[in-house]
Scaffold this active site. Structure first.
Site, PDB file in Angstrom:
ATOM      1  CG  ASP A  24      34.684  42.610  34.738  1.00 53.58           C
ATOM      2  OD1 ASP A  24      33.511  42.355  35.026  1.00 53.58           O
ATOM      3  OD2 ASP A  24      35.294  43.602  35.170  1.00 53.58           O
ATOM      4  CG  ASP A  26      30.833  48.164  35.125  1.00 49.30           C
ATOM      5  OD1 ASP A  26      30.885  49.003  34.216  1.00 49.30           O
ATOM      6  OD2 ASP A  26      29.779  47.697  35.563  1.00 49.30           O
ATOM      7  CG  ASP A 184      37.407  44.951  37.952  1.00 49.92           C
ATOM      8  OD1 ASP A 184      36.593  44.111  37.544  1.00 49.92           O
ATOM      9  OD2 ASP A 184      37.084  45.933  38.634  1.00 49.92           O
TER      10      ASP A 184
HETATM   11  O1  LIG Z   1      28.345  44.987  39.114  1.00 51.46           O
HETATM   12  C1  LIG Z   1      28.319  45.544  38.019  1.00 51.46           C
HETATM   13  O2  LIG Z   1      27.349  46.220  37.633  1.00 51.46           O
HETATM   14  C2  LIG Z   1      29.500  45.463  37.091  1.00 51.46           C
HETATM   15  O3  LIG Z   1      30.113  44.279  37.047  1.00 51.46           O
HETATM   16  P1  LIG Z   1      31.353  43.816  36.163  1.00 51.46           P
HETATM   17  O4  LIG Z   1      32.577  44.266  36.885  1.00 51.46           O
HETATM   18  O5  LIG Z   1      31.129  42.329  36.194  1.00 51.46           O
HETATM   19  O6  LIG Z   1      31.265  44.395  34.769  1.00 51.46           O
HETATM   20 MG   LIG Z   2      34.577  44.375  37.086  1.00 47.58          MG
END
Ligand SMILES: O=C(O)COP(=O)(O)O
Ligand SMILES: [Mg+2]
Length: 228
Positions: A24, A26, A184
């Site tokens: 993942d 973020d 996460d």
């Molecule tokens: O919702 C987002 O923009 C980020 O999502 P992510 O945690 O899957 O990288």
């Molecule tokens: Mg994430």
């Protein structure tokens, strides 16, 4: 992998078969909330609406840009009719400055290097739209580690749907038992479970303000450095 990793629930035998790891973005690889917050608040400023806070944005990130803007709209009482306008404005501001304050979490670069050294395929599967995801990975010198990047708008479905993970499996020609998802949020754990892929969750990310342990990942870590 260390003995303590084994004791926490993922056996060395199973790690021996891991040929691909799906990450993942973020809240897992990158603490990106500050740059997302700035773009959200610029978009709000443009239409004369009060800003939101970092704490709020951290609750709303993880389900893609559309859901983030929906949360912002609902919180600030902005009419649904203005959704597309606000989303486009957020995307414009975010793409312009995707990596001013974003930082790579401790242990991430080291673990990605370890994967590279052990010839493990590494994919980034994020709900962030593809273009800013690519830009962010590039700006932080992380892109070179990834042989596949899938954004929230790359396929018809995004996490927690298993489609992006299944797409990555078929990209590498692997079975679910040969892959691992690291994330996460409950979206990461749920998409892994739906794709029959084992999951590792990190405790330091966003996860909508809930403890990630409740999603029952196969393993919970405070840092990816624990895997070294
Ligand atoms: O919702 C987002 O923009 C980020 O999502 P992510 O945690 O899957 O990288
Ligand atoms: Mg994430």
């Amino acid at each position: 992998m260390s003995q303590s990793t084994v004791e926490k629930g993922v056996s060395v035998a199973s790690f021996d078969h891991i040929q691909a790891i799906f990450f993942d973005l973020d809240g897992t690889l990158v603490d990106s909330a500050a740059d997302i917050l700035r773009a959200v608040n610029f978009a709000l400023y443009d239409i004369g609406v009060d800003p939101v806070t970092n704490v709020q944005v951290r609750l709303w990130v993880g389900r893609g840009a559309g859901r983030l803007i929906q949360c912002v709209r609902e919180y600030r009482g902005i009419a649904p009719e203005r959704h597309e306008e606000l989303l486009a404005s957020f995307m414009k501001h975010y793409q312009a400055d995707v990596c001013v304050d974003s930082t790579v979490y401790a242990g991430v670069r080291e673990f990605l290097t370890w994967c590279q050294q052990h010839k493990i395929h590494v994919a980034c599967i994020t709900n962030k739209p593809y273009q800013p995801a690519l830009k962010l990975l590039k700006a932080l010198n992380l892109l070179e580690y990834f042989s596949l990047v899938l954004g929230g708008d790359s396929l018809e479905h995004r996490k927690p749907h298993p489609a992006p993970l299944l797409h990555a499996l078929s990209h590498y020609g692997l079975k679910p038992e040969h892959a691992l998802m690291i994330g996460d949020s409950r979206n990461d754990v749920e998409s892994a479970r739906a794709a029959s892929i084992r999951s590792i969750a990190v405790s330091y990310g966003y996860n909508h303000g809930e403890p990630i342990a409740a999603s029952e990942p196969d393993l919970l870590l405070d840092s990816l450095a624990e895997l070294l």
